[in-house]
Write a protein that holds these residues in place. Structure first.
Motif, PDB file in Angstrom:
ATOM      1  N   VAL A   1       0.832  -1.205   0.000  1.00 49.36           N
ATOM      2  CA  VAL A   1       0.000   0.000   0.000  1.00 49.36           C
ATOM      3  C   VAL A   1       0.872   1.263   0.000  1.00 49.36           C
TER       4      VAL A   1
ATOM      5  N   THR B   1      -3.726  -6.471  -2.814  1.00 45.64           N
ATOM      6  CA  THR B   1      -3.205  -5.117  -2.657  1.00 45.64           C
ATOM      7  C   THR B   1      -4.278  -4.089  -2.991  1.00 45.64           C
TER       8      THR B   1
ATOM      9  N   ARG C   1      -6.613  -3.959   0.033  1.00 46.54           N
ATOM     10  CA  ARG C   1      -5.985  -3.209   1.123  1.00 46.54           C
ATOM     11  C   ARG C   1      -5.942  -1.717   0.818  1.00 46.54           C
ATOM     12  N   SER C   2      -5.618  -1.369  -0.427  1.00 47.06           N
ATOM     13  CA  SER C   2      -5.514   0.049  -0.806  1.00 47.06           C
ATOM     14  C   SER C   2      -6.860   0.762  -0.728  1.00 47.06           C
TER      15      SER C   2
END
Length: 261
Positions: free
Chosen positions: A108, A140, A143-144
């Protein structure tokens, strides 16, 4: 100050795009600490732009043929594409068998740095950046998209997550639109965990989830059926799906057009 260094013209896609090496800082956000300086590649359509931009997050195998294929596709749709290479600066080429070496949470910080870098470019539309990722890259994306990282304030407006590893316990804070594409026969990143995640979201209206009944992991990659090793040597089946792949591609294109144009 954002530092970007042009390295070399690497790839020419039929005269329609160029790929050039760049580097930029990884930026600490939330629980993601800044990593080493990130090297990556940019590709863009012809003309002066500005173009809406896509950050393309590679899989656990790192940047390769699959990433190149997606970059070419996205440029053909009219997007400026940035591919951050998250593994090499951290001393590894791939994490398919060692997922703890570089985690999606760590990446991130690279995405935050990529957003800051894109904000400096006159050929990129400000505040119109999307992200696409596959497998580890799909995780990812998830999460981002968490509100705790506040990447929307840096211009991230939407994400597409192909067969991500979903974590219902930690990923329920999604605050940007996400298209989630998963296979029900995936034995590496099980779709059931994504169903639990979607069911736990505070803003379930932000996620469009599509589950393909017959699809395995890596269903969009045009390659022979194969078995690869994951953590602990556990085997996982990877299969191209002639139904799921084109449907997911069409949904991805429509989703990006909705939020980036």
């Amino acid at each position: 100050m954002i530092r970007a260094i042009a390295i070399a013209v690497l790839v020419l896609f039929g005269g329609h795009a160029w790929a050039q090496g760049v580097s930029f800082p990884s930026v600490a956000v939330g629980t993601s600490q800044a990593g080493p300086e990130v090297k990556g590649w940019i590709s863009r359509p012809p003309g002066d732009g500005p173009f809406p931009a896509i950050i393309l997050a590679h899989s656990c195998a790192g940047v390769g043929r699959h990433t190149d294929g997606w970059a070419k596709l996205l440029v053909g749709w009219g997007y400026f594409v940035l591919v951050p290479a998250s593994f090499n600066p951290r001393g590894t080429k791939a994490v398919c068998t060692t997922p703890g070496v570089v985690t999606p949470n760590m990446r991130v910080a690279d995405i935050a740095g990529a957003l800051d870098y894109l904000a400096t470019r006159p050929d990129v539309v400000k505040g119109k950046v999307g992200i696409i990722g596959h497998s580890h890259g799909g995780s990812t994306v998830i999460r981002s998209a968490q509100s705790s990282f506040a990447l929307a304030k840096r211009g991230l407006v939407a994400g597409v997550a192909y067969y991500p590893g979903c974590n219902p316990q930690f990923d329920a804070g999604i605050d940007i639109p996400v298209l989630l594409l998963a296979g029900d026969k995936d034995d590496w990143t099980p779709s059931d965990r994504c169903r639990k995640l979607v069911g736990s979201l505070a803003r379930g209206d932000l996620v469009e989830a599509v589950y393909y009944p017959e699809a395995y992991h890596s269903f969009d990659a045009k390659a022979v059926d194969r078995t690869v090793s994951g953590a602990g040597g556990k085997p996982h089946r990877l299969v191209y799906d002639t139904v799921a792949a084109p449907d997911a591609e069409a949904r991805t294109r429509a989703f990006l057009a909705k939020y980036l144009h």
